[in-house]
Structures are given as structure tokens and as C-alpha cells.
Design a protein around this motif. Structure first.
Motif, PDB file in Angstrom:
ATOM      1  N   THR A   2       0.827  -1.199   0.000  1.00  0.00           N
ATOM      2  CA  THR A   2       0.000   0.000   0.000  1.00  0.00           C
ATOM      3  C   THR A   2       0.865   1.254   0.000  1.00  0.00           C
ATOM      4  O   THR A   2       2.020   1.221   0.383  1.00  0.00           O
ATOM      5  CB  THR A   2      -0.909   0.027   1.242  1.00  0.00           C
ATOM      6  N   ARG A   3       0.250   2.327  -0.451  1.00  0.00           N
ATOM      7  CA  ARG A   3       0.960   3.607  -0.484  1.00  0.00           C
ATOM      8  C   ARG A   3       0.647   4.397   0.772  1.00  0.00           C
ATOM      9  O   ARG A   3      -0.426   4.267   1.342  1.00  0.00           O
ATOM     10  CB  ARG A   3       0.507   4.408  -1.699  1.00  0.00           C
ATOM     11  N   PRO A   4       1.553   5.247   1.214  1.00  0.00           N
ATOM     12  CA  PRO A   4       1.270   6.079   2.387  1.00  0.00           C
ATOM     13  C   PRO A   4       0.241   7.152   2.048  1.00  0.00           C
ATOM     14  O   PRO A   4       0.081   7.541   0.889  1.00  0.00           O
ATOM     15  CB  PRO A   4       2.627   6.705   2.716  1.00  0.00           C
ATOM     16  N   TYR A   5      -0.458   7.620   3.072  1.00  0.00           N
ATOM     17  CA  TYR A   5      -1.405   8.711   2.879  1.00  0.00           C
ATOM     18  C   TYR A   5      -0.659   9.970   2.446  1.00  0.00           C
ATOM     19  O   TYR A   5       0.529  10.135   2.719  1.00  0.00           O
ATOM     20  CB  TYR A   5      -2.154   9.008   4.179  1.00  0.00           C
ATOM     21  N   SER A   6      -1.381  10.878   1.788  1.00  0.00           N
ATOM     22  CA  SER A   6      -0.758  12.102   1.283  1.00  0.00           C
ATOM     23  C   SER A   6      -0.334  13.015   2.435  1.00  0.00           C
ATOM     24  O   SER A   6      -0.911  12.974   3.527  1.00  0.00           O
ATOM     25  CB  SER A   6      -1.729  12.859   0.378  1.00  0.00           C
ATOM     26  N   LYS A  54      10.565   5.656   5.651  1.00  0.00           N
ATOM     27  CA  LYS A  54      10.835   4.655   4.629  1.00  0.00           C
ATOM     28  C   LYS A  54       9.944   3.441   4.858  1.00  0.00           C
ATOM     29  O   LYS A  54       9.794   2.964   5.981  1.00  0.00           O
ATOM     30  CB  LYS A  54      12.304   4.246   4.689  1.00  0.00           C
ATOM     31  N   MET A  55       9.366   2.939   3.784  1.00  0.00           N
ATOM     32  CA  MET A  55       8.519   1.755   3.885  1.00  0.00           C
ATOM     33  C   MET A  55       9.303   0.520   3.485  1.00  0.00           C
ATOM     34  O   MET A  55      10.186   0.581   2.651  1.00  0.00           O
ATOM     35  CB  MET A  55       7.298   1.904   2.968  1.00  0.00           C
ATOM     36  N   GLY A  56       8.954  -0.579   4.091  1.00  0.00           N
ATOM     37  CA  GLY A  56       9.594  -1.842   3.738  1.00  0.00           C
ATOM     38  C   GLY A  56      10.751  -2.160   4.662  1.00  0.00           C
ATOM     39  O   GLY A  56      11.214  -1.333   5.433  1.00  0.00           O
ATOM     40  N   GLY A  57      11.187  -3.375   4.569  1.00  0.00           N
ATOM     41  CA  GLY A  57      12.274  -3.827   5.431  1.00  0.00           C
ATOM     42  C   GLY A  57      13.635  -3.433   4.897  1.00  0.00           C
ATOM     43  O   GLY A  57      13.782  -2.955   3.780  1.00  0.00           O
ATOM     44  N   HIS A  58      14.602  -3.660   5.693  1.00  0.00           N
ATOM     45  CA  HIS A  58      15.973  -3.353   5.319  1.00  0.00           C
ATOM     46  C   HIS A  58      16.732  -4.664   5.256  1.00  0.00           C
ATOM     47  O   HIS A  58      16.956  -5.304   6.280  1.00  0.00           O
ATOM     48  CB  HIS A  58      16.619  -2.416   6.356  1.00  0.00           C
ATOM     49  N   ARG A  59      17.094  -5.076   4.060  1.00  0.00           N
ATOM     50  CA  ARG A  59      17.815  -6.328   3.902  1.00  0.00           C
ATOM     51  C   ARG A  59      19.301  -6.105   4.036  1.00  0.00           C
ATOM     52  O   ARG A  59      19.867  -5.185   3.448  1.00  0.00           O
ATOM     53  CB  ARG A  59      17.536  -6.920   2.523  1.00  0.00           C
TER      54      ARG A  59
END
Length: 87
Positions: A2-6, A54-59
Motif C-alpha cells: 500500500t501507499r502512504p497517505y498524502s 521509509k517503507m519496507g524492510g531493510h535487507r
């Protein structure tokens, strides 16, 4: 994903909370979760910005410690495969 809110919505929500409205009332008014109102308000107080993080994990880069070795081998033998490199 999903995208973040504006940022516009985030700023209006934080402004409503700063004006003294209850987080639950603001959440209902803008049709978002109470937890979002709380988190955005906290982020604004902490950083002065409502922009999303930042969205998502950090690999972690697994092969980074072996980078120079791999690059040297590929330069020596351009047709090298992963299986061959492993051996």
C-alpha cells in the motif's frame, strides 16, 4: 504494497489535533485509524514533519563481505557461474 497517505491529509490531521481536537474525533472525521492520528502527531512533535518514513524492510547484504573476491574471480573468468564459484 500500500501507499502512504498524502502529506496534505497528514498535515490537516495534525493541525486538527494541534487545535485541540481529540484523536478519536479527528480519526472519525478523516476516516482513518486512531493509531495513524497518534503516530502522525508524535512524528510531527518529534521531527517537525509529517512526511512518511521509509517503507519496507531493510535487507542486509549477505555477499558484501565477499564482494572483492567475487569481482576478482569474474574478472579472471568472465563465463563463471555461481555453481562454479561456489565450488
Amino acid at each position: 504494497m500500500t501507499r502512504p497517505y498524502s502529506n496534505d491529509l497528514r498535515e490537516r490531521v495534525v493541525a486538527a489535533v494541534a487545535a485541540g481536537q481529540n484523536c478519536r474525533v479527528v480519526a472519525e472525521r478523516f476516516d482513518i485509524a486512531v493509531s495513524s492520528v497518534v503516530k502522525w502527531s508524535q512524528r510531527y512533535r518529534r521531527t517537525g514533519s509529517v512526511s512518511p518514513g521509509k517503507m519496507g524492510g531493510h535487507r542486509r547484504r549477505i555477499l558484501e563481505p565477499h564482494r572483492t573476491f567475487i569481482v576478482e574471480r569474474i574478472e579472471q573468468t568472465s563465463h563463471l557461474t555461481l555453481h562454479r564459484l561456489k565450488d
